[in-house]
Structure formats: C-alpha cells, structure tokens
Motif scaffolding. Structure first.
Motif, PDB file in Angstrom:
ATOM      1  N   SER A  40      -7.983  34.078 -13.268  1.00 38.44           N
ATOM      2  CA  SER A  40      -8.770  33.126 -14.039  1.00 38.44           C
ATOM      3  C   SER A  40      -8.730  33.505 -15.512  1.00 38.44           C
ATOM      4  O   SER A  40      -8.851  34.663 -15.877  1.00 38.44           O
ATOM      5  CB  SER A  40     -10.223  33.120 -13.557  1.00 38.44           C
ATOM      6  OG  SER A  40     -10.828  34.375 -13.774  1.00 38.44           O
ATOM      7  N   LEU A  41      -8.513  32.508 -16.351  1.00 43.03           N
ATOM      8  CA  LEU A  41      -8.433  32.727 -17.788  1.00 43.03           C
ATOM      9  C   LEU A  41      -9.246  31.671 -18.513  1.00 43.03           C
ATOM     10  O   LEU A  41      -9.467  30.580 -17.976  1.00 43.03           O
ATOM     11  CB  LEU A  41      -6.971  32.642 -18.266  1.00 43.03           C
ATOM     12  CG  LEU A  41      -5.998  33.695 -17.731  1.00 43.03           C
ATOM     13  CD1 LEU A  41      -4.598  33.332 -18.168  1.00 43.03           C
ATOM     14  CD2 LEU A  41      -6.362  35.074 -18.238  1.00 43.03           C
ATOM     15  N   PRO A  42      -9.686  31.950 -19.730  1.00 44.75           N
ATOM     16  CA  PRO A  42     -10.308  30.894 -20.523  1.00 44.75           C
ATOM     17  C   PRO A  42      -9.324  29.766 -20.750  1.00 44.75           C
ATOM     18  O   PRO A  42      -8.109  29.949 -20.590  1.00 44.75           O
ATOM     19  CB  PRO A  42     -10.648  31.609 -21.850  1.00 44.75           C
ATOM     20  CG  PRO A  42     -10.694  33.056 -21.500  1.00 44.75           C
ATOM     21  CD  PRO A  42      -9.679  33.241 -20.403  1.00 44.75           C
ATOM     22  N   PRO A 101     -14.274  33.160 -25.058  1.00 44.13           N
ATOM     23  CA  PRO A 101     -14.059  33.140 -23.613  1.00 44.13           C
ATOM     24  C   PRO A 101     -15.260  32.584 -22.900  1.00 44.13           C
ATOM     25  O   PRO A 101     -16.390  32.652 -23.388  1.00 44.13           O
ATOM     26  CB  PRO A 101     -13.832  34.623 -23.270  1.00 44.13           C
ATOM     27  CG  PRO A 101     -14.487  35.370 -24.385  1.00 44.13           C
ATOM     28  CD  PRO A 101     -14.335  34.521 -25.605  1.00 44.13           C
ATOM     29  N   LEU A 102     -15.030  32.012 -21.728  1.00 42.14           N
ATOM     30  CA  LEU A 102     -16.109  31.465 -20.931  1.00 42.14           C
ATOM     31  C   LEU A 102     -17.044  32.570 -20.488  1.00 42.14           C
ATOM     32  O   LEU A 102     -16.645  33.712 -20.271  1.00 42.14           O
ATOM     33  CB  LEU A 102     -15.541  30.746 -19.702  1.00 42.14           C
ATOM     34  CG  LEU A 102     -14.641  29.551 -19.995  1.00 42.14           C
ATOM     35  CD1 LEU A 102     -14.140  28.984 -18.686  1.00 42.14           C
ATOM     36  CD2 LEU A 102     -15.386  28.497 -20.778  1.00 42.14           C
ATOM     37  N   ALA A 103     -18.324  32.215 -20.343  1.00 45.57           N
ATOM     38  CA  ALA A 103     -19.316  33.193 -19.918  1.00 45.57           C
ATOM     39  C   ALA A 103     -18.930  33.769 -18.569  1.00 45.57           C
ATOM     40  O   ALA A 103     -18.624  33.043 -17.633  1.00 45.57           O
ATOM     41  CB  ALA A 103     -20.687  32.531 -19.848  1.00 45.57           C
ATOM     42  N   GLY A 104     -18.947  35.089 -18.470  1.00 46.27           N
ATOM     43  CA  GLY A 104     -18.670  35.745 -17.198  1.00 46.27           C
ATOM     44  C   GLY A 104     -17.203  35.874 -16.877  1.00 46.27           C
ATOM     45  O   GLY A 104     -16.835  36.356 -15.816  1.00 46.27           O
ATOM     46  N   VAL A 105     -16.317  35.415 -17.787  1.00 44.91           N
ATOM     47  CA  VAL A 105     -14.883  35.488 -17.526  1.00 44.91           C
ATOM     48  C   VAL A 105     -14.240  36.403 -18.552  1.00 44.91           C
ATOM     49  O   VAL A 105     -14.394  36.216 -19.752  1.00 44.91           O
ATOM     50  CB  VAL A 105     -14.242  34.084 -17.593  1.00 44.91           C
ATOM     51  CG1 VAL A 105     -12.750  34.191 -17.310  1.00 44.91           C
ATOM     52  CG2 VAL A 105     -14.911  33.150 -16.608  1.00 44.91           C
ATOM     53  N   VAL A 115     -14.094  25.709 -11.979  1.00 45.49           N
ATOM     54  CA  VAL A 115     -14.929  26.729 -11.337  1.00 45.49           C
ATOM     55  C   VAL A 115     -14.129  28.006 -11.134  1.00 45.49           C
ATOM     56  O   VAL A 115     -13.002  27.980 -10.632  1.00 45.49           O
ATOM     57  CB  VAL A 115     -15.466  26.221  -9.981  1.00 45.49           C
ATOM     58  CG1 VAL A 115     -16.237  27.313  -9.259  1.00 45.49           C
ATOM     59  CG2 VAL A 115     -16.343  24.989 -10.186  1.00 45.49           C
ATOM     60  N   VAL A 116     -14.730  29.140 -11.517  1.00 48.89           N
ATOM     61  CA  VAL A 116     -14.114  30.440 -11.288  1.00 48.89           C
ATOM     62  C   VAL A 116     -14.642  31.025  -9.986  1.00 48.89           C
ATOM     63  O   VAL A 116     -15.853  31.030  -9.738  1.00 48.89           O
ATOM     64  CB  VAL A 116     -14.414  31.402 -12.455  1.00 48.89           C
ATOM     65  CG1 VAL A 116     -13.896  32.801 -12.142  1.00 48.89           C
ATOM     66  CG2 VAL A 116     -13.794  30.887 -13.744  1.00 48.89           C
TER      67      VAL A 116
END
Length: 295
Positions: A147-149, A193-197, A271-272
C-alpha cells in the motif's frame, strides 16, 4: 462490461445519501435530489452510520438504490451486497458527491451532480468484473501492493508483457499494461502520506497468476498492481526493483492471483488492509451492475 437493461423513469428509486456527502457538498446533494425526484418516484434515506446504511440497503424492497456519496459509499454498498449474496439481483446507481471520486470517475460515472442524476434516470446497467479475496473482501477498481499513498503523474514507461497473443489484441493488451505501469511509478514522493500509511521500500513477494509464478521472493519489487480486466481476467503488473539499468515491468492476465511473502499491506480501491502473509484474489466475471450513461 455487458449492457443489461434500460431503465424507465417509472422506476421507484431509493436515494441513500451518505452523511459525508451532506457535510461536504450539501448543494450538490440538493441538486441530485431535485433532478431525481423530477424524473421518478423517490424515497430519500439519510443514514447516520454504517449500521444504518446496511439496514437501509437491506430493506430496499423493489426500489432501485441510488447512492449519493463518494467512492467509499460505493465500495461499502458493493461489499454489503456481496456478503449478502445479492449483487446479482441488485444493480446500483450513483451520484458522486464528496471528497474521493476517482473510482467513480474511472468506472464511467459522471462526476457532475446533474449529469450523474440524469444517467441514473436514463442510463443502462453494465455488468462489471469484481476481484474477491479469500477473506470475502472485494476490489472494484484497483489493487496495489504494497500500500502506498496516491501516486502523482508519472512519465511513460515501456512495458514488456508476458507473451499472450499477437496482432490487434496484443497491441490493446500492451496499451493496457503500459497504463497500469504508470500507476506504479511516482514522479516524486508525496509529502502528505495518508494517515496510518507509511511509504515502504522494496518488498519481497511471490506473485502467482493462475498457478504460474510471475516473480519470486528472490526478486525485490517496487510494486504490484492488479485490476479487474475484461472477460473474467485480472490484469497484473509487477515492477521489479531496478539495479543500474531500469528493470522492465512484468505483465500477465489470469483468473486467480496469489501474493505471498513477509507481512505486507495492500490498498484495495480506497481502503488499506493487512498486514497479511498471503492473499488470493479471484475474478468474478460480471458480478455486479452499475448504471452508466448510454453510448
């Protein structure tokens, strides 16, 4: 995608308005309601959370559900109907409103409230393929590992697909492969970057397509992309880590894709999920229906 049926404006519509859409763009929600109510009999529901959203969808009766919301609302509805084993008999319609609308646009839904509402009234249902994993999760548009932003605009990359044919069909597949590769190559790292990623380095993954190993654990990869393709086949692109000269992406198509290795996360649409050590995705041909403009 297969065209299924044309709707008449006499259909009864169940308009399900996602709370995020009401908060984000109340004016577009109002416009969508006005256009839909002028063209068909409607019932409007304003669920406040996921549980109420699920109850509203389960009690739809003979009404045709129309989602007013973003990509996450569409994903939630498809996931619920899949788990209830009702996707085959329930076509969805959508008026995209909210922050994340890239999936809806990629699927062919107009992103303007008026155009999307008119497509609900006058469009046709097209059946689309779905990726379903071994935990009963679904992927509508794209799967990315790790998973990446979100990636920014990428330069063209020449892809070297696994041989699968020749002539015009081969050329079409090459164009698709090149398009997928662009989604794997960022111009520069995202500063937000996305939160938590967390942006990850190279991963060591085994990727198998219909039981044939495309890349193994001894070859680090920058990324893997899997998308539902056409005629029940997933389109897979693996980008190996380059050492010196740039490594050519590997492309393949198949009905079953298995990824395994050290703990990895993956992005299914918006969704991650994970971490997992192995996951298998299977293509369900024509598994769900979405109303799109004619033509």
């Amino acid at each position: 995608m297969a065209e299924v049926a044309t709707f008449a404006t006499s259909d009864q519509l169940l308009i399900v308005i996602d709370p995020a859409a009401r908060r984000t763009d109340a004016e577009s929600v109002r416009i969508a309601k006005d256009v839909l109510s002028a063209g068909a009999a409607t019932k409007v529901c304003l669920p406040e959370g996921p549980e109420e959203f699920a109850r509203v969808l389960a009690r739809r009766g003979s009404r045709r559900p129309v989602l007013v919301g973003d990509d996450r609302a569409l994903m939630r509805a498809v996931s619920l109907l899949h788990r209830q084993r009702e996707l085959a008999g329930c076509a969805l319609s959508m008026v995209p409103v909210g922050g994340g609308l890239s999936l809806a646009g990629a699927l062919g839904v107009p992103t303007g409230a008026v155009a999307a509402a008119r497509a609900v009234l006058d469009g046709v249902v097209r059946r689309m393929d779905l990726l379903v994993d071994d935990s009963d999760g679904v992927v509508l548009g794209a799967l990315r590992i790790p998973s990446l932003p979100p990636m920014r605009e990428a330069p063209p990359v020449e892809a070297t697909p696994v041989p699968s044919g020749s002539g015009s069909a081969h050329a079409s597949w090459l164009r698709t492969c090149q398009s997928l590769v662009r989604t794997l190559v960022p111009v520069r790292p995202s500063r937000e970057p996305l939160a938590g990623v967390t942006r990850l380095g190279p991963a060591r993954l085994r990727v198998e397509v219909d039981g044939v190993t495309l890349v193994d654990l001894d070859q680090p990869v920058e990324g893997v992309s899997v998308t539902p393709g056409a005629s029940g086949l997933a389109e897979v692109v693996v980008r190996p880590v380059s050492v010196g000269a740039e490594a050519s992406p590997l492309c393949a198509r198949g009905r079953t894709v298995t990824v395994s290795g050290a703990d990895f996360r993956y992005r299914a649409d918006a969704v991650v999920a994970g971490p997992v050590r192995t996951r298998t995705w299977v293509v369900r041909e024509g598994a769900w229906g979405l109303t799109l403009p004619t033509g």
